[in-house]
Design a protein around this motif. Sequence first.
Motif, short mmCIF file in Angstrom:
data_model
loop_
_atom_site.label_atom_id
_atom_site.label_comp_id
_atom_site.label_asym_id
_atom_site.label_seq_id
_atom_site.Cartn_x
_atom_site.Cartn_y
_atom_site.Cartn_z
N LEU A 263 0.83 -1.20 0.00
CA LEU A 263 0.00 0.00 0.00
C LEU A 263 0.87 1.26 0.00
O LEU A 263 0.59 2.21 -0.74
N VAL A 282 -4.64 3.03 6.09
CA VAL A 282 -4.96 3.26 4.67
C VAL A 282 -6.35 2.71 4.35
O VAL A 282 -7.12 3.34 3.61
N LEU A 283 -6.69 1.56 4.88
CA LEU A 283 -8.02 1.00 4.65
C LEU A 283 -9.10 1.92 5.21
O LEU A 283 -10.18 2.05 4.62
N ARG A 285 -8.80 5.24 5.46
CA ARG A 285 -8.81 6.43 4.60
C ARG A 285 -9.48 6.17 3.26
O ARG A 285 -10.00 7.09 2.62
N ALA A 286 -9.47 4.91 2.82
CA ALA A 286 -9.94 4.59 1.47
C ALA A 286 -11.41 4.94 1.24
O ALA A 286 -11.83 5.13 0.09
N ASP A 289 -10.74 8.78 0.33
CA ASP A 289 -9.51 9.19 -0.36
C ASP A 289 -9.35 8.35 -1.63
O ASP A 289 -9.16 7.13 -1.55
N ALA A 292 -5.98 6.44 -1.88
CA ALA A 292 -5.95 5.28 -0.98
C ALA A 292 -6.82 4.16 -1.55
O ALA A 292 -6.46 2.98 -1.49
N ARG A 293 -7.96 4.53 -2.13
CA ARG A 293 -8.85 3.52 -2.69
C ARG A 293 -8.20 2.79 -3.86
O ARG A 293 -8.34 1.58 -4.01
N ARG A 294 -7.47 3.53 -4.69
CA ARG A 294 -6.75 2.89 -5.81
C ARG A 294 -5.68 1.94 -5.30
O ARG A 294 -5.47 0.86 -5.85
N VAL A 296 -5.69 0.33 -2.45
CA VAL A 296 -6.37 -0.86 -1.93
C VAL A 296 -6.81 -1.75 -3.08
O VAL A 296 -6.70 -2.99 -3.01
N GLY A 331 -12.83 -3.52 0.67
CA GLY A 331 -12.46 -2.20 0.17
C GLY A 331 -12.38 -2.11 -1.34
O GLY A 331 -12.34 -1.01 -1.90
#
Length: 389
Positions: A263, A282-283, A285-286, A289, A292-294, A296, A331
């Motif tokens: 990540l 990060v999970l 924030r996803a 964000d 962050a989603r990309r 994940v 996610g």
Amino acid sequence: MASASRWHAVAQVLAALLRRPDATRAEIARELGLTSGFATELTARMRELRLITEVRAPVHGRGRPTTVLAPHPEGPVVLAVELRHADYAVSVATVDGRLHGTRRRPHRQRRPEAVVQALRRTVGRARDRYGHRLRAVSIAVAATVHDGRVVQASTLGWGEVDLTAVLQDPPAGVRDLAFLVGNDATLAGVAEARTGAATGAGTALHLIVEVGIGGCLTVDGFPLTGAHGAAGEYGHLPFGSRGRRCPCGARGCWDLDVDGRALARHLGEPSPADPYGYAVEVLRRAADDVRARRAVGAVARALAGGIAGLVNVHDPGVVTLGGLGPAIRLGAAEAFARAYADGLIAYRRVAPPPVVDAAHAEWGPLRGAAIVGLDRALGEEFLGAWAAR
């Protein structure tokens, strides 16, 4: 009663109770094919030996009150331990597999000698409390275990470590204490196969994502651990980029594509000191964000593609996913599903093995350690030693 056949029957009853806590004597007799008279005789003797007792079952509506089998209050126990990157967990297991007094404690220091010393104190306290009732110490560790020894724990920064030092100078009366060490992901797989999401599956694959990924294949509830007990190091399959060297020494390890380190790389950030904690953040924030989603999504595709490859190899009836795995899949659910289907041999896509969340979540390794400790402590040889007391 000391005959081999009778000890075999006692071990079978205890194994059934481990699978089905709170079962009645009649239920266990039916499961094992025992006559009513023999079951009555057997459980009476097991009460005399302080292995089990029978207690009144909770009343639900009308009907005749009944009793269920339960651990004897003076019966054998197992100390289960789980060693992780940042902390360790300890629990006491009774013969029905239930965990008591479970607690987690952070490592004051991660140096092997400091951790071993902390565990020695923990084992010492258990001996002081339970005396001869303590029949086994069973440790799950985030490490490669070879012939019962930790040979490498890259997430802890350890090389070879002798964990038997936690049992130094055993006092008289507990010298027949069993000691077991197993990989955490392997033991989590045992827990899922015996009492979790894979119960009833003849062949099951368990995978757990924390710092890297590990797992095991179980058949009828028992893990296939290889010639030296080191099987299941799935994170070190070359599913990743050959341009990256893993802390284990190999190149291209799958580990580096499925956890917090991956990540961070996708986000262009430095490799985190705590990959697990970083991944959790990060999970979180996803949800809001896009970057962050990309990230994940990329990790979810790497995870699902590798799972598909293992399904092609092992042909499991079900795949259970623990640690951070369920959150990564959730996610990026569509990306995960596509990558899983794309990685399967065509004929498997018609009815692919389901990928389900592990039932025991973060407690899987500790539960698995308790189960294999009880397997040993309640085996025929150890039952004979218990009865001799």
